[in-house]
Write a protein that holds these residues in place. Structure first.
Motif, short mmCIF file in Angstrom:
data_model
loop_
_atom_site.label_atom_id
_atom_site.label_comp_id
_atom_site.label_asym_id
_atom_site.label_seq_id
_atom_site.Cartn_x
_atom_site.Cartn_y
_atom_site.Cartn_z
N ALA A 131 0.86 -1.19 0.00
CA ALA A 131 0.00 0.00 0.00
C ALA A 131 0.90 1.24 0.00
N PHE A 132 1.18 1.76 -1.18
CA PHE A 132 2.08 2.90 -1.30
C PHE A 132 1.47 4.15 -0.67
N ARG A 133 2.31 4.91 0.01
CA ARG A 133 1.88 6.18 0.61
C ARG A 133 1.74 7.25 -0.46
N ASN A 134 0.81 8.14 -0.22
CA ASN A 134 0.66 9.32 -1.07
C ASN A 134 1.02 10.53 -0.21
N ALA A 135 2.23 11.04 -0.43
CA ALA A 135 2.73 12.13 0.42
C ALA A 135 3.64 13.03 -0.41
N PRO A 136 3.82 14.28 0.00
CA PRO A 136 4.69 15.20 -0.75
C PRO A 136 6.15 14.72 -0.77
N THR A 137 6.86 15.11 -1.82
CA THR A 137 8.29 14.78 -1.93
C THR A 137 9.15 16.05 -1.91
N ASP A 138 8.56 17.18 -1.54
CA ASP A 138 9.28 18.45 -1.57
C ASP A 138 10.53 18.44 -0.70
N ALA A 139 10.42 17.81 0.48
CA ALA A 139 11.56 17.80 1.41
C ALA A 139 12.75 17.07 0.79
N TYR A 140 12.47 15.98 0.10
CA TYR A 140 13.55 15.23 -0.57
C TYR A 140 14.22 16.10 -1.63
N GLU A 141 13.43 16.77 -2.43
CA GLU A 141 13.98 17.58 -3.50
C GLU A 141 14.81 18.74 -2.95
N ALA A 142 14.37 19.33 -1.85
CA ALA A 142 15.13 20.42 -1.23
C ALA A 142 16.44 19.89 -0.65
N PHE A 143 16.39 18.74 -0.01
CA PHE A 143 17.59 18.14 0.57
C PHE A 143 18.58 17.78 -0.52
N TYR A 144 18.07 17.26 -1.63
CA TYR A 144 18.91 16.88 -2.76
C TYR A 144 19.70 18.09 -3.27
N LYS A 145 19.06 19.23 -3.33
CA LYS A 145 19.71 20.45 -3.83
C LYS A 145 20.72 21.00 -2.82
N ALA A 146 20.42 20.83 -1.54
CA ALA A 146 21.22 21.51 -0.50
C ALA A 146 22.43 20.71 -0.03
N ASP A 147 22.38 19.38 -0.11
CA ASP A 147 23.42 18.54 0.49
C ASP A 147 24.17 17.77 -0.60
N PRO A 148 25.41 18.15 -0.90
CA PRO A 148 26.15 17.49 -1.99
C PRO A 148 26.48 16.03 -1.70
N VAL A 149 26.69 15.68 -0.43
CA VAL A 149 26.98 14.27 -0.08
C VAL A 149 25.76 13.41 -0.35
#
Length: 556
Positions: A297-315
């Motif tokens: 049962a896949f969750r339906n939730a925003p992914t904005d936090a992931y995208e922001a983290f991806y941009k901010a953290d090079p590691v």
């Protein structure tokens, strides 16, 4: 995932009880080692260089968290605190004591696991795409069919004493991540012109002493005909396969000696006979199995936090770029956990690492783990919003190496450090290559490059299908390493070409560095991968880099 029924439970418990008695008889001297050998091999127990080794089946690479925790418990209780994940999607324990093996098998049975048919001349563990059920490019989840094949082949009375071991791999994607062409039978899920799902069947693949790519004997076998067709292949092989020479006993030699046309004719003839015997019962079983593999049962939730983290953290971004793959649900990702930290033994995981991976799967991964044939661990279903916390947890455990598909993501067999058949060391070569390219800070610049290392001609490290393959041999008591180039284990499978004279133990890492630097010089641009460059320019520039400096080019 599939759960044992009453028959499965009773069958495995009976085998544990039977083998317990056999171990007792060996320990009290009633059985000689020669008499005990076939009995232990039927239960996955090998005698290696220094100790026994127990190979535990992980069917089609699928585990749940409780099973992973039990493997960690076994490692701590009866081994040395770690296990080794293999190219057959199994796990090996390298140091069990013979009196403890029955207790280990009983502990495995407690979590619906066993070591049956992980050795011997029978149908071995059926392997599959480690992204099965999650991949965006998938035609259909191949695991229900793998489970059907597992149940059919386990203790099959006709196929327990084949001419040689028999390996089946299945993929549900046009992008083959299961190396189907290097198996005795390779099954590829496809759709025909009518949109119906079936299988392209490859036969006669295999590596080792005589590496060959499997050939398609049927472009389309309907789903309902899978078992009778596979049984027909095995039945014909069981009749024709060489029993006079173990080096010529695999079905790849049967195909070569009989010819594809004649072997295909015999398979089709036998298939007509077999088809009448099944009567649809296999399809009823398949329908039940498929219910067990329903999508979570896949969750339906925003992914904005992931995208922001991806941009901010090079590691984090570096890890995401290499270790994440596209999921069929856009909000999710497939996470490959690299157990190839630089300088570590490829495929080894400590008990603490196993428990952490189990915890992450339980909390964030819908309770699923997979083992890849490339000796890594997969979380197939992770919501993108959970990726930053997973990465942080993996980092603390030394499991966040951002190298999946890169030069340090090396496949290596145990080699002469453990294996009684090995003629050279594999593990130290793998660790030295990884450490060297970390020191050079080149692997991300180099990009996708698969190095595979085998410590003997049996090719458990799949070196024949490595972009760079390394084979360790014994030359008059001295380790010598042959290099092959241009192998490929995908849907475009090919056997690598031997480059020339081998290299001594202390020469092989510099030799690999020369090959990689030659690639960086000849590639057309940074987007051209190593394998693409080899196919475009041929072997000569790489041979020149390897041998010219030592005056060996002519010998190559």
């Amino acid at each position: 995932m599939y759960n044992y029924n009453d028959f499965d439970e009773a069958f495995v418990r009976a085998r544990v009880a039977q083998f317990t008695q056999q171990v007792e008889r060996r320990l009290d001297g009633s059985l000689t080692e020669e008499e005990f050998r076939p009995l232990r091999l039927m239960n996955g127990l090998y005698l290696q260089l220094h100790a026994y080794m127990l190979r535990v089946a992980i069917p089609y690479g699928t585990l749940n968290p409780n099973q992973m925790r039990q493997l960690a418990y076994i490692a701590d209780t009866w081994d040395k605190g770690y296990g080794h994940f293999t190219t057959r999607q199994n796990i090996q324990f390298n140091w069990p004591k013979l009196p403890d093996v029955p207790a280990i098998l009983s502990a495995l049975a407690d979590v619906e696991m066993h070591a049956i048919q992980t050795s011997g001349n029978c149908v071995r563990n059926v392997t599959s795409d480690h992204f099965a059920g999650a991949a965006a490019d998938e035609v259909e989840d191949p695991r229900p069919y793998a489970e059907l094949l597992r149940q059919w082949s386990t203790d099959h009375p006709e196929f327990q004493f084949l001419p040689r071991k028999f390996k089946i791999a299945i993929t549900g994607s046009p992008n083959d991540r299961a190396v189907t062409a290097a198996h005795d039978i390779g099954l590829r899920l496809v759709k025909n012109d009518k949109g119906e799902v079936g299988f392209t069947v490859l036969v006669g693949g295999g590596l080792g002493r005589t590496p060959l790519i499997g050939q398609a004997v049927r472009d389309f076998v309907p789903v309902e005909d899978l078992l009778p067709y596979v049984e027909a292949v095995l039945s014909v092989y069981n009749t024709l396969g060489r029993r006079d020479n173990k080096y010529k006993a695999r079905i790849k030699i049967t195909l070569h000696e009989t010819g594809k046309e004649e072997l295909s004719r015999m398979i089709e003839e036998r298939f007509i006979e077999m088809r009448r015997l099944f009567g649809g019962n296999d399809q009823k079983l398949l329908a039940e199995i498929k219910e067990a593999f329903a999508a979570p049962a896949f969750r339906n939730a925003p992914t904005d936090a992931y995208e922001a983290f991806y941009k901010a953290d090079p590691v984090f971004r570096s890890w995401a770029d290499t270790n994440l793959s596209a999921h069929r649900n856009d909000q999710y990702a497939i996470v490959t956990i690299s157990i190839k930290a630089h300088g570590q033994t490829p495929g080894d995981a400590t008990s603490d690492q196993m428990r952490l991976m189990a915890d992450l799967a339980e909390k964030y991964g819908h309770g699923q783990l997979r083992i890849s044939h490339e000796q890594n661990v997969i979380l197939p279903h992770v919501h993108k919003s959970d990726l930053p916390v997973i990465h942080a947890a993996l980092s603390k455990a030394g499991l966040a190496t951002a190298n999946v598909g890169l030069i340090s993501d090396i496949i290596a067999c145990p080699g002469m450090d453990y294996c009684a058949l090995a003629t050279a060391r594999s593990i130290p070569i793998a660790t030295q290559i990884a450490e060297r390219f970390k020191e050079l800070d080149l692997e991300h610049e180099v990009g996708p490059l698969k190095i595979k290392i085998s410590g003997c001609i049996n090719a458990c490290g799949h070196h024949h299908v490595g972009h760079i393959g390394i084979l360790g041999l014994d030359r008059a008591g001295v380790e010598n390493y042959q290099i092959t180039l241009g192998g490929d284990g995908t849907e475009n499978a090919s056997i690598g070409d031997k480059m020339g004279p081998g290299f001594a133990y202390d020469e092989i890492v510099p030799a690999i560095e020369r090959i990689v630097r030659a690639y960086l010089e000849v590639r057309s641009d940074s987007a051209e991968t190593f394998l693409q460059a080899v196919r475009r320019v041929g072997l000569e520039p790489f041979k020149a880099a390897l041998y010219e400096a030592e005056g060996q080019r002519d010998a190559a």
